[in-house]
Design a protein around this motif. Structure first.
Motif, short mmCIF file in Angstrom:
data_model
loop_
_atom_site.label_atom_id
_atom_site.label_comp_id
_atom_site.label_asym_id
_atom_site.label_seq_id
_atom_site.Cartn_x
_atom_site.Cartn_y
_atom_site.Cartn_z
N PRO A 206 -8.75 -3.73 4.40
CA PRO A 206 -7.88 -4.88 4.66
C PRO A 206 -6.53 -4.73 3.95
CG PRO A 206 -10.10 -5.58 4.07
CD PRO A 206 -10.03 -4.11 3.78
N ILE A 207 -5.56 -5.49 4.38
CA ILE A 207 -4.27 -5.55 3.70
C ILE A 207 -4.52 -5.91 2.22
CG2 ILE A 207 -2.04 -6.72 3.58
CD1 ILE A 207 -2.45 -4.84 6.02
N GLN A 208 -3.87 -5.18 1.33
CA GLN A 208 -3.98 -5.29 -0.13
C GLN A 208 -5.27 -4.69 -0.69
OE1 GLN A 208 -3.01 -9.57 -0.96
NE2 GLN A 208 -1.22 -8.70 -1.99
N ALA A 209 -6.13 -4.14 0.14
CA ALA A 209 -7.32 -3.43 -0.33
C ALA A 209 -7.13 -1.94 -0.06
CB ALA A 209 -8.58 -3.96 0.34
N ALA A 210 -7.86 -1.10 -0.82
CA ALA A 210 -7.63 0.34 -0.77
C ALA A 210 -8.86 1.09 -0.28
CB ALA A 210 -7.23 0.86 -2.14
N ALA A 211 -8.61 2.21 0.37
CA ALA A 211 -9.70 3.10 0.77
C ALA A 211 -10.41 3.67 -0.45
CB ALA A 211 -9.16 4.22 1.65
N VAL A 226 -5.80 14.26 0.24
CA VAL A 226 -4.98 13.63 1.26
C VAL A 226 -5.56 12.25 1.55
CG1 VAL A 226 -4.14 13.74 3.63
CG2 VAL A 226 -4.34 15.85 2.27
N LEU A 227 -4.75 11.22 1.38
CA LEU A 227 -5.14 9.84 1.70
C LEU A 227 -4.21 9.37 2.81
CD1 LEU A 227 -5.20 9.49 -1.98
CD2 LEU A 227 -7.08 8.35 -0.84
N ARG A 228 -4.75 9.21 4.00
CA ARG A 228 -3.86 8.96 5.14
C ARG A 228 -4.53 8.04 6.15
NH1 ARG A 228 -3.62 13.38 9.81
NH2 ARG A 228 -5.85 13.47 10.29
N LEU A 229 -3.69 7.34 6.89
CA LEU A 229 -4.11 6.57 8.07
C LEU A 229 -5.16 5.51 7.74
CD1 LEU A 229 -4.24 9.49 10.67
CD2 LEU A 229 -2.42 7.79 10.39
N ASN A 230 -5.16 5.03 6.50
CA ASN A 230 -6.01 3.91 6.14
C ASN A 230 -5.21 2.62 6.34
OD1 ASN A 230 -8.29 5.57 4.98
ND2 ASN A 230 -6.57 6.30 3.76
N HIS A 231 -5.84 1.59 6.89
CA HIS A 231 -5.07 0.43 7.33
C HIS A 231 -4.37 -0.29 6.18
CE1 HIS A 231 -3.86 -2.78 10.07
NE2 HIS A 231 -4.15 -3.62 9.08
N GLY A 232 -5.05 -0.48 5.07
CA GLY A 232 -4.45 -1.17 3.94
C GLY A 232 -3.71 -0.21 3.03
N ASN A 251 -0.24 5.50 5.55
CA ASN A 251 -1.18 4.39 5.46
C ASN A 251 -0.52 3.12 5.99
OD1 ASN A 251 -3.59 5.59 3.91
ND2 ASN A 251 -1.81 6.27 2.73
N GLY A 252 -1.34 2.16 6.43
CA GLY A 252 -0.81 1.02 7.16
C GLY A 252 0.00 0.06 6.34
N HIS A 253 -0.47 -0.29 5.13
CA HIS A 253 0.22 -1.27 4.31
C HIS A 253 1.05 -0.60 3.22
CE1 HIS A 253 -0.13 -4.71 1.14
NE2 HIS A 253 1.05 -4.72 1.74
N ALA A 254 0.40 0.21 2.37
CA ALA A 254 1.11 0.86 1.27
C ALA A 254 0.36 2.12 0.87
CB ALA A 254 1.22 -0.08 0.07
N ALA A 271 4.58 9.06 1.30
CA ALA A 271 5.53 9.10 2.41
C ALA A 271 5.05 8.34 3.64
CB ALA A 271 5.80 10.56 2.80
N ARG A 272 5.99 7.70 4.30
CA ARG A 272 5.80 7.09 5.63
C ARG A 272 4.70 6.05 5.66
NH1 ARG A 272 5.94 12.45 6.23
NH2 ARG A 272 3.71 12.47 6.71
N ASN A 273 4.44 5.39 4.58
CA ASN A 273 3.45 4.33 4.57
C ASN A 273 4.07 3.04 5.10
OD1 ASN A 273 1.14 5.71 3.05
ND2 ASN A 273 2.89 6.10 1.72
N GLY A 274 3.25 2.23 5.81
CA GLY A 274 3.73 0.95 6.29
C GLY A 274 3.68 0.77 7.79
N TYR A 275 2.83 1.53 8.49
CA TYR A 275 2.82 1.42 9.95
C TYR A 275 2.21 0.12 10.46
CZ TYR A 275 -2.20 2.76 10.03
OH TYR A 275 -3.56 2.81 9.85
N ALA A 276 1.45 -0.60 9.62
CA ALA A 276 0.70 -1.77 10.12
C ALA A 276 1.60 -2.94 10.50
CB ALA A 276 -0.32 -2.22 9.08
N GLY A 277 2.81 -3.00 9.96
CA GLY A 277 3.73 -4.07 10.34
C GLY A 277 3.72 -5.28 9.43
N VAL A 278 3.30 -5.09 8.18
CA VAL A 278 3.37 -6.17 7.20
C VAL A 278 4.82 -6.39 6.79
CG1 VAL A 278 2.58 -6.91 4.90
CG2 VAL A 278 1.06 -5.59 6.38
#
Length: 502
Positions: A206-211, A226-232, A251-254, A271-278
């Motif tokens: 979830p947003i604000q939670a970590a893999a 490598v930590l990638r493509l996790n939503h939060g 990653n989606g949030h941060a 790099a390039r974190n933030g795809y989820a649109g928060v």
């Protein structure tokens, strides 16, 4: 003297017997004889990782063999080590292979996963389901989660939670389609856990939670992973965490988050974190530290092209050191120190940040926002030609952190390519203007400007050029160079090797 006792049966065990014991351990059979060293356990894709952890003692080393290990959520024991063989992937996603075509869309049935929704009020326009942790990936690219079936099209998908159906707008034939299911890869309260040489991806955090959540387990180390493509969030640091030499990307949030004390985040590419649109002015981008009691260090990372701030300290952070990082191309501030105390921001190279900053004194290369006692020195700061500010102090009504005073900006090299950029201090609390101006210092900096008449400074509620800012007692010992140096391309290879042992 002969005691009449037989020798301990394992004290002088021949080497072949020891090798046989090791084979039993690798087969998953625990060795319980007194004095036995913790085993190393090899786990192939399809093995139950948590069951293996539960079966073996603290300190066991687990080697994840090459291939994709899907849908695992692991609670380690103290001192467990998890290491990936080359090509080992820990994935929170399920492959989707059975689709039914319905006109212009394709439908996967029987999808019952539904994770925790968080921060729905902070979704940006165009990202109606950013708070939903489930993602859909086609050939490793995240698709946009839309708000209705009718909005589905190429690059867009919809999860009909009531019907247990996923609807996609791209032909899945011959492609790898996955949906994130499991919210977390690692977490728990064990101490001294080590995670290394893995790819950890596509968790429905979830947003604000970590893999990978190390907040509640002291002394975790995550390295060469490598930590990638996790939503939060990719990884969350806690007391004594060591987040070292990882690639924390897409990653989606941060990329990272953290709190606690005595952590080290060093040598990573973020790099390039933030795809989820928060809404990244609320939170998101490279990573954020909150409520840290001191001793934290963020050192020698390459932080670039994140949708949001690069490095952000926010809410009661004490004595955080941010040093030797390369921070460039982030949508909002490069480095932010907000409603916190006694930070040190030194020897960083910070450039080209703030393209999507929200005007005023935001979108800075370095921002001190309603914070006190921050020292900004030894940094190489480059403001681009079309956007962004240089170094700004913003003081708002955010007690007990304001007025923002005791901050010092000195011994920095500052190139300003944009005459509308700002250096200085501002407040939107009218009574605080004189207090803020008197309570902060600019000195010993080296500026590069096209024209000495450019009013890039802002102090005591007024714009100022080079002569006017010095007339206010600021920029003592500073030097102005006329002319703008040639811009050099920035890449992560520009980061020098840094000490990651502390």
């Amino acid at each position: 003297m002969d005691t009449g006792r037989a020798p301990h049966p394992r004290r002088h065990a021949p080497r072949p017997a020891r090798r046989a014991a090791a084979v039993l351990l690798l087969a998953g059979l625990p060795l319980t004889a007194a004095g036995a060293e913790p085993p190393t356990v090899s786990l192939r894709p399809g093995a139950d990782i948590q069951a293996a952890v539960d079966r073996h003692p603290p300190g066991t080393r687990f080697r994840l063999e090459a291939g994709v290990h899907r849908l695992h959520s692991i609670v380690p024991k103290d001192r467990n080590l998890f290491e990936g063989a080359p090509g080992a992937v820990l994935s929170g996603a399920r492959r989707l292979t059975a689709f039914v075509r319905r006109g212009p869309v394709w439908v996967a049935r029987g999808q019952t996963q539904e994770g925790r929704v968080n921060a729905a009020e902070f979704c940006r326009s165009g990202f109606p389901r950013c708070a939903r942790p489930e993602d859909l990936f086609i050939d490793d690219a995240p698709m946009l989660h839309v708000g209705s079936r009718s909005a589905v099209g190429p690059g867009r998908w919809f999860f009909d939670y009531d019907a247990d159906e996923i609807v996609i707008g791209d032909d899945p034939t011959g492609r790898t389609v996955e949906t994130s299911v499991t919210p977390r890869a690692f977490g728990g309260t064990a101490s001294g856990v080590v995670i290394q040489a893995l790819t950890i991806e596509k968790y429905a955090a979830p947003i604000q939670a970590a893999a990978v959540d190390a907040e509640f387990g002291p002394g975790w180390t995550v390295r060469n992973t490598v930590l990638r493509l996790n939503h939060g969030v990719g990884v969350n640091a806690g007391n004594g965490s060591r987040i070292l030499d990882n690639r924390i990307q897409d990653n989606g949030h941060a990329g990272f988050s953290g709190s606690g004390t005595d952590f080290l985040i060093a040598g990573n590419e973020i790099a390039r974190n933030g795809y989820a649109g928060v809404d990244f002015t609320w939170e998101g981008g490279g990573g954020k530290i909150t409520e840290s009691g001191g001793g934290g260090i963020i050192r020698g990372n390459c932080v670039h092209d994140n949708v949001g701030a690069g490095i952000w300290a926010d809410i009661d952070v004490h004595r955080l050191v941010i040093e030797d990082n390369l921070v460039f191309g982030n949508a909002d501030n490069g480095i932010t120190y907000e409603i916190s105390y006694d930070g040190v921001i030194r020897n960083n190279r910070v450039a080209d940040n703030g393209q999507r900053g929200q005007g005023w004194f935001w979108g800075a290369q370095i921002l001190i926002s309603s914070a006190q006692g921050v020292k900004v020195y030894g940094n190489d700061i480059d403001v681009p030609g079309g956007f962004g500010n240089a170094v700004t102090v913003v003081s708002q009504d955010r007690a007990p952190y304001t007025p923002a005073v005791g901050n010092e900006i000195f011994d920095n090299r500052i190139v300003i390519r944009n005459a509308n950029a700002r250096v200085g201090a501002v407040t939107d609390v009218n009574a605080d203007n004189a207090v803020v101006a008197a309570g902060n210092r600019l000195y010993g900096n080296r500026y590069h400007l096209a024209d000495p008449g450019e009013r890039v400074w802002f102090w005591n509620a007024a714009e100022a050029d080079w002569n006017a800012i010095r007339a206010q007692g600021q920029e003592t010992g500073s030097v102005l160079h006329l002319g703008i140096p040639q811009k050099t391309a920035l890449t992560c290879t520009s980061v020098v090797h840094v000490d990651t042992t502390r």
